[in-house]
Design a protein around this motif. Structure first.
Motif, PDB file in Angstrom:
ATOM      1  N   VAL A   1       0.852  -1.184   0.000  1.00 21.97           N
ATOM      2  CA  VAL A   1       0.000   0.000   0.000  1.00 21.97           C
ATOM      3  C   VAL A   1       0.890   1.236   0.000  1.00 21.97           C
ATOM      4  N   LEU A   2       0.457   2.245  -0.743  1.00 21.78           N
ATOM      5  CA  LEU A   2       1.228   3.479  -0.893  1.00 21.78           C
ATOM      6  C   LEU A   2       0.380   4.657  -0.446  1.00 21.78           C
ATOM      7  N   MET A   3       0.926   5.419   0.502  1.00 22.38           N
ATOM      8  CA  MET A   3       0.234   6.599   1.002  1.00 22.38           C
ATOM      9  C   MET A   3       1.095   7.839   0.774  1.00 22.38           C
ATOM     10  N   GLY A   4       0.483   9.003   0.933  1.00 24.62           N
ATOM     11  CA  GLY A   4       1.194  10.260   0.749  1.00 24.62           C
ATOM     12  C   GLY A   4       0.195  11.374   0.531  1.00 24.62           C
ATOM     13  N   SER A   5       0.657  12.599   0.652  1.00 26.41           N
ATOM     14  CA  SER A   5      -0.234  13.746   0.524  1.00 26.41           C
ATOM     15  C   SER A   5      -0.766  13.891  -0.896  1.00 26.41           C
ATOM     16  N   THR A   6      -1.890  14.576  -1.047  1.00 19.00           N
ATOM     17  CA  THR A   6      -2.486  14.817  -2.358  1.00 19.00           C
ATOM     18  C   THR A   6      -1.496  15.572  -3.247  1.00 19.00           C
ATOM     19  N   GLY A   7      -1.337  15.095  -4.486  1.00 21.64           N
ATOM     20  CA  GLY A   7      -0.469  15.773  -5.441  1.00 21.64           C
ATOM     21  C   GLY A   7       1.003  15.443  -5.323  1.00 21.64           C
TER      22      GLY A   7
ATOM     23  N   LEU B   1      -0.031  -3.173  -5.892  1.00 21.42           N
ATOM     24  CA  LEU B   1       0.377  -1.860  -5.385  1.00 21.42           C
ATOM     25  C   LEU B   1      -0.877  -1.000  -5.345  1.00 21.42           C
ATOM     26  N   HIS B   2      -1.295  -0.660  -4.134  1.00 18.94           N
ATOM     27  CA  HIS B   2      -2.596  -0.052  -3.869  1.00 18.94           C
ATOM     28  C   HIS B   2      -2.378   1.332  -3.253  1.00 18.94           C
ATOM     29  N   VAL B   3      -2.792   2.377  -3.966  1.00 19.92           N
ATOM     30  CA  VAL B   3      -2.703   3.748  -3.453  1.00 19.92           C
ATOM     31  C   VAL B   3      -3.952   4.069  -2.651  1.00 19.92           C
TER      32      VAL B   3
ATOM     33  N   ARG C   1       5.453   5.024   1.620  1.00 20.85           N
ATOM     34  CA  ARG C   1       4.980   6.406   1.693  1.00 20.85           C
ATOM     35  C   ARG C   1       5.782   7.258   0.720  1.00 20.85           C
ATOM     36  N   MET C   2       5.065   8.149   0.013  1.00 18.42           N
ATOM     37  CA  MET C   2       5.717   9.073  -0.892  1.00 18.42           C
ATOM     38  C   MET C   2       6.067  10.349  -0.135  1.00 18.42           C
ATOM     39  N   LYS C   3       7.371  10.680  -0.120  1.00 18.43           N
ATOM     40  CA  LYS C   3       7.835  11.897   0.546  1.00 18.43           C
ATOM     41  C   LYS C   3       8.854  12.587  -0.346  1.00 18.43           C
ATOM     42  N   ALA C   4       8.580  13.862  -0.652  1.00 23.67           N
ATOM     43  CA  ALA C   4       9.512  14.685  -1.440  1.00 23.67           C
ATOM     44  C   ALA C   4       9.969  13.982  -2.711  1.00 23.67           C
TER      45      ALA C   4
END
Length: 217
Positions: A31-37, A186-188, A204-207
């Motif tokens: 699972v992949l998380m992170g802020s919008t955009g 792979l699930h967002v 998690r997506m960061k920067a």
């Protein structure tokens, strides 16, 4: 296994993804998380071939697929809006990929009926998308993605259109599908409860980069 090597994507002078390096083992529900955009959807689109990376490579089971067309990658993709074809009935939606790949009509029909039964949508085969509920559309989109017999399934917030009463059932369905088909997923998602219930690997997506979320389940 999905391997992303130094994956970078820039658009209009802005860097969205930068040097993404990650390996997701076969059979994993990631699972992949992170802020919008932050680039989560863009990453899925690069993996399945809808976008070309500025730099870097996408490897599936050790094969470099970066230059391959989407239909050549063996990937099932369910976008956030589900992207059902408005003029096609459910049976045509599910049979689209097998027919495109030259499967004989009798085998296409068998594939359609088998998946429709698995997802509980057999009575809906002659309906158009605008005659379906949100939950029914989601099941059709998943059946369509699996009709191509992919090894990898990419899901972009597939449960976001469902109300709370339907989400628990939908999550059980996703778990069953992943296990029965031996898929790498792979699930967002933006939902922490969804991620906790489904994920065996939490990212998690960061920067513009992917990191393993050590604080997750």
């Amino acid at each position: 296994m999905i391997q992303l090597e130094q994956l970078t994507w820039k658009v209009s002078g802005r860097t969205i993804l930068e040097g993404v390096d990650v390996a997701i083992p076969s059979g994993t529900y990631a699972v992949l998380m992170g802020s919008t955009g932050c680039g989560k959807t863009s990453l899925l689109e690069i993996i399945c071939g809808l976008r070309k990376p500025t730099l870097g490579r996408v490897l599936l089971d050790g094969k470099d697929v970066t230059a391959l067309e989407p239909r050549e990658r063996g990937i099932g993709y369910v976008p956030q809006d589900l992207a059902l074809f408005p003029g096609l009935r459910v049976r045509e939606q599910i049979g689209f990929a097998p027919k495109l790949r030259g499967m004989p009509p009798a085998e296409v029909e068998q594939c359609v009926r088998s998946l429709a039964e698995k997802f509980g949508i057999s009575p809906l085969l002659d309906r158009l998308p605008d005659m379906l509920s949100g939950g029914e559309k989601q099941r059709v989109a998943l059946a369509r993605a699996l009709a191509a017999k992919p090894k990898l399934l990419l899901l972009d917030e597939p449960l976001s259109a469902l109300d709370e009463s339907m989400r628990a059932e939908a999550m059980l369905l996703l778990q069953r599908v992943q296990q029965e088909h031996g898929l790498t997923v792979l699930h967002v998602t933006h939902s922490t409860s969804e991620a906790a219930a489904l994920g065996t690997l939490h990212l998690r997506m960061k920067a513009g980069q992917l990191v393993v979320d050590q604080g997750a389940k």
